[in-house]
Design a protein around this motif. Structure first.
Motif, mmCIF file in Angstrom:
data_model
loop_
_atom_site.group_PDB
_atom_site.id
_atom_site.type_symbol
_atom_site.label_atom_id
_atom_site.label_comp_id
_atom_site.label_asym_id
_atom_site.label_seq_id
_atom_site.Cartn_x
_atom_site.Cartn_y
_atom_site.Cartn_z
ATOM 1 N N THR A 170 -27.472 -99.260 83.193
ATOM 2 C CA THR A 170 -26.113 -98.774 82.946
ATOM 3 C C THR A 170 -26.065 -98.126 81.566
ATOM 4 O O THR A 170 -26.942 -98.360 80.716
ATOM 5 N N SER A 171 -25.053 -97.317 81.349
ATOM 6 C CA SER A 171 -24.886 -96.691 80.040
ATOM 7 C C SER A 171 -23.455 -96.836 79.568
ATOM 8 O O SER A 171 -22.531 -97.015 80.356
ATOM 9 N N ASN A 172 -23.285 -96.767 78.269
ATOM 10 C CA ASN A 172 -21.968 -96.798 77.637
ATOM 11 C C ASN A 172 -21.933 -95.707 76.567
ATOM 12 O O ASN A 172 -22.658 -95.810 75.580
ATOM 13 N N PRO A 173 -21.142 -94.632 76.795
ATOM 14 C CA PRO A 173 -20.219 -94.418 77.909
ATOM 15 C C PRO A 173 -20.959 -94.193 79.222
ATOM 16 O O PRO A 173 -22.141 -93.855 79.225
ATOM 17 N N SER A 174 -20.235 -94.372 80.323
ATOM 18 C CA SER A 174 -20.865 -94.262 81.632
ATOM 19 C C SER A 174 -21.177 -92.817 82.009
ATOM 20 O O SER A 174 -22.018 -92.587 82.883
ATOM 21 N N VAL A 175 -20.502 -91.862 81.382
ATOM 22 C CA VAL A 175 -20.740 -90.447 81.642
ATOM 23 C C VAL A 175 -21.080 -89.766 80.323
ATOM 24 O O VAL A 175 -20.357 -89.906 79.329
ATOM 25 N N ILE A 176 -22.194 -89.007 80.297
ATOM 26 C CA ILE A 176 -22.628 -88.296 79.099
ATOM 27 C C ILE A 176 -22.004 -86.901 79.105
ATOM 28 O O ILE A 176 -22.098 -86.173 80.108
ATOM 29 N N THR A 177 -21.357 -86.523 78.008
ATOM 30 C CA THR A 177 -20.718 -85.207 77.896
ATOM 31 C C THR A 177 -21.379 -84.409 76.783
ATOM 32 O O THR A 177 -22.261 -84.895 76.071
ATOM 33 N N ARG A 178 -20.940 -83.156 76.626
ATOM 34 C CA ARG A 178 -21.458 -82.326 75.529
ATOM 35 C C ARG A 178 -21.194 -82.980 74.174
ATOM 36 O O ARG A 178 -21.967 -82.834 73.227
ATOM 37 N N THR A 184 -25.399 -96.059 74.584
ATOM 38 C CA THR A 184 -26.211 -97.268 74.757
ATOM 39 C C THR A 184 -26.630 -97.407 76.205
ATOM 40 O O THR A 184 -25.802 -97.274 77.114
ATOM 41 N N VAL A 185 -27.911 -97.663 76.413
ATOM 42 C CA VAL A 185 -28.456 -97.867 77.756
ATOM 43 C C VAL A 185 -28.903 -99.316 77.879
ATOM 44 O O VAL A 185 -29.632 -99.821 77.019
ATOM 45 N N THR A 186 -28.442 -99.991 78.931
ATOM 46 C CA THR A 186 -28.817 -101.385 79.193
ATOM 47 C C THR A 186 -29.646 -101.448 80.459
ATOM 48 O O THR A 186 -29.250 -100.927 81.503
ATOM 49 N N VAL A 187 -30.810 -102.086 80.355
ATOM 50 C CA VAL A 187 -31.756 -102.221 81.461
ATOM 51 C C VAL A 187 -31.891 -103.699 81.804
ATOM 52 O O VAL A 187 -31.972 -104.552 80.902
ATOM 53 N N HIS A 188 -31.907 -104.004 83.107
ATOM 54 C CA HIS A 188 -32.105 -105.383 83.557
ATOM 55 C C HIS A 188 -33.445 -105.476 84.268
ATOM 56 O O HIS A 188 -33.759 -104.664 85.144
ATOM 57 N N VAL A 189 -34.244 -106.514 83.895
ATOM 58 C CA VAL A 189 -35.592 -106.697 84.433
ATOM 59 C C VAL A 189 -35.664 -108.029 85.168
ATOM 60 O O VAL A 189 -35.214 -109.061 84.655
ATOM 61 N N SER A 190 -36.233 -108.023 86.381
ATOM 62 C CA SER A 190 -36.460 -109.253 87.132
ATOM 63 C C SER A 190 -37.868 -109.216 87.706
ATOM 64 O O SER A 190 -38.577 -108.212 87.591
ATOM 65 N N ASP A 221 -34.049 -110.110 76.953
ATOM 66 C CA ASP A 221 -33.518 -111.369 76.442
ATOM 67 C C ASP A 221 -33.486 -112.439 77.530
ATOM 68 O O ASP A 221 -34.063 -112.276 78.615
ATOM 69 N N ALA A 222 -32.772 -113.540 77.254
ATOM 70 C CA ALA A 222 -32.731 -114.678 78.177
ATOM 71 C C ALA A 222 -32.027 -114.353 79.483
ATOM 72 O O ALA A 222 -32.133 -115.120 80.443
ATOM 73 N N ASN A 223 -31.310 -113.229 79.536
ATOM 74 C CA ASN A 223 -30.676 -112.790 80.779
ATOM 75 C C ASN A 223 -31.475 -111.702 81.475
ATOM 76 O O ASN A 223 -31.029 -111.140 82.478
ATOM 77 N N GLY A 224 -32.646 -111.385 80.932
ATOM 78 C CA GLY A 224 -33.460 -110.316 81.501
ATOM 79 C C GLY A 224 -32.984 -108.932 81.119
ATOM 80 O O GLY A 224 -33.379 -107.951 81.751
ATOM 81 N N SER A 225 -32.169 -108.820 80.077
ATOM 82 C CA SER A 225 -31.550 -107.536 79.717
ATOM 83 C C SER A 225 -32.065 -106.999 78.398
ATOM 84 O O SER A 225 -32.444 -107.759 77.496
ATOM 85 N N VAL A 226 -32.056 -105.680 78.293
ATOM 86 C CA VAL A 226 -32.400 -104.957 77.064
ATOM 87 C C VAL A 226 -31.345 -103.875 76.866
ATOM 88 O O VAL A 226 -31.028 -103.140 77.803
ATOM 89 N N SER A 227 -30.811 -103.770 75.661
ATOM 90 C CA SER A 227 -29.870 -102.698 75.336
ATOM 91 C C SER A 227 -30.430 -101.893 74.174
ATOM 92 O O SER A 227 -30.802 -102.459 73.142
ATOM 93 N N VAL A 228 -30.515 -100.579 74.353
ATOM 94 C CA VAL A 228 -31.043 -99.703 73.308
ATOM 95 C C VAL A 228 -30.066 -98.564 73.080
ATOM 96 O O VAL A 228 -29.305 -98.180 73.979
ATOM 97 N N GLN A 229 -30.109 -98.021 71.872
ATOM 98 C CA GLN A 229 -29.231 -96.899 71.537
ATOM 99 C C GLN A 229 -30.038 -95.614 71.555
ATOM 100 O O GLN A 229 -31.150 -95.545 71.014
ATOM 101 N N MET A 230 -29.493 -94.607 72.207
ATOM 102 C CA MET A 230 -30.124 -93.295 72.264
ATOM 103 C C MET A 230 -29.130 -92.261 71.758
ATOM 104 O O MET A 230 -27.923 -92.531 71.683
ATOM 105 N N LYS A 231 -29.624 -91.090 71.412
ATOM 106 C CA LYS A 231 -28.728 -90.017 70.986
ATOM 107 C C LYS A 231 -29.192 -88.703 71.586
ATOM 108 O O LYS A 231 -30.388 -88.476 71.811
ATOM 109 N N THR A 232 -28.229 -87.835 71.860
ATOM 110 C CA THR A 232 -28.566 -86.521 72.401
ATOM 111 C C THR A 232 -29.180 -85.663 71.302
ATOM 112 O O THR A 232 -28.856 -85.804 70.118
ATOM 113 N N MET A 233 -30.087 -84.768 71.734
ATOM 114 C CA MET A 233 -30.795 -83.896 70.793
ATOM 115 C C MET A 233 -30.570 -82.436 71.164
ATOM 116 O O MET A 233 -29.813 -82.116 72.091
#
Length: 276
Positions: A170-178, A184-190, A221-233
């Motif tokens: 998932t991402s926050n915001p959920s929609v990327i604009t100009r 922020t992108v959150t990934v869940h691993v199982s 983490d303990a919930n199987g989640s990773v959150s990272v910050q990205m930026k448009t280039m």
């Protein structure tokens, strides 16, 4: 005088009818009541890996009809420290390898037009190994046992032929604009048995390159989640009509070959709205 008495009789009769109509329903109104459990639900079946368990609804007082919902839970050997089993929400449950050594309970919730109430079954006996178990807390599938009260398994306990899975992005915001700079992108691993994995190394990058920054590798983490910050280039957007931002995501165990072992790779996409 005789005429007046004759006219008075219908009036008195009408009054009596009105009084009867007003009082006839007293004490006969429908009694309503929210569900109230009198006998808890009971689990039938053998608590063994691979076997199917079934619960009844228990017994309830209250206004019928009722509708019922279910939530199976895994608990420690004493039936305590329980947590919900994801997706186990019907009246039947197939015992998973991660349940071995633990007990199981089910919560049945009854609902009617007046309210809801829940009741929990007594715990099963401790879950025993199925025919495919190694007897060491890991089955021949390579999946480790999820300990009672734990929300994830350790990356060190996952063994081949089990693999890691990227089960959500998932991402926050959920929609990327100009105008989106940072997001922020959150990934869940199982693992392949569906349990969240703690300690997985997660790497991601945009496809094609130069659209978004490449964050440093992070650990789940303990919930199987990773959150990272990205930026448009400067390379974003790739075209004036771009509708998706594609990311390459990889999950692996530190020290393992990133293209072998239990590692996994996946292309995922985020929504893009260049007119937003």
């Amino acid at each position: 005088m005789k005429k007046m008495r004759w006219l008075g009789l219908p009036a008195a009769a009408a009054l009596a009818v009105v009084v009867f109509a007003l009082t006839a329903g007293i004490g006969s109104a429908r009694t309503t009541a929210a569900p109230s459990n009198t006998t808890p639900p009971k689990i039938s079946g053998t608590p063994q890996v691979g076997q199917q368990l079934t619960t009844d609804n228990g017994n309830w007082n209250g206004t019928t009809p009722f509708t019922y919902t279910y939530q199976w839970r895994v608990c420690d050997q004493n039936g305590a420290n329980c947590h919900d089993i994801t997706g186990a929400t019907t009246n039947q449950y197939t015992v998973a390898s991660g349940d071995q050594g633990n007990t199981l309970r089910v919560v049945v919730t009854a609902k009617n037009s007046d309210g809801t109430d829940s009741s929990t079954s007594v715990p099963t006996a401790s879950v025993t190994a199925g025919s495919g178990s190694t007897g060491t807390g890991t089955t021949t599938s390579g999946c480790p046992k999820l300990a009672a009260g734990a929300s994830s398994v350790a990356i060190a306990d996952v063994a081949s032929p089990a693999r890691l899975q990227i089960t959500g992005v998932t991402s926050n915001p959920s929609v990327i604009t100009r105008g989106t700079g940072l997001f922020t992108v959150t990934v869940h691993v199982s693992d392949t048995c569906g349990d969240p994995v703690q300690g997985a190394q997660v790497y991601m990058t945009g496809v094609p390159y130069h659209m978004v920054s490449i964050p440093t590798q992070q650990t789940s983490d303990a919930n199987g989640s990773v959150s990272v910050q990205m930026k448009t280039m400067a390379g974003f957007p790739a075209t004036p009509r771009q509708q998706l931002l594609v990311l390459f995501v990889r999950a692996s165990r530190q020290g393992d070959p990133v293209l072998a072992g239990i590692s996994t790779r996946r292309l995922v996409s985020l929504r893009v709205n260049l007119h937003g």
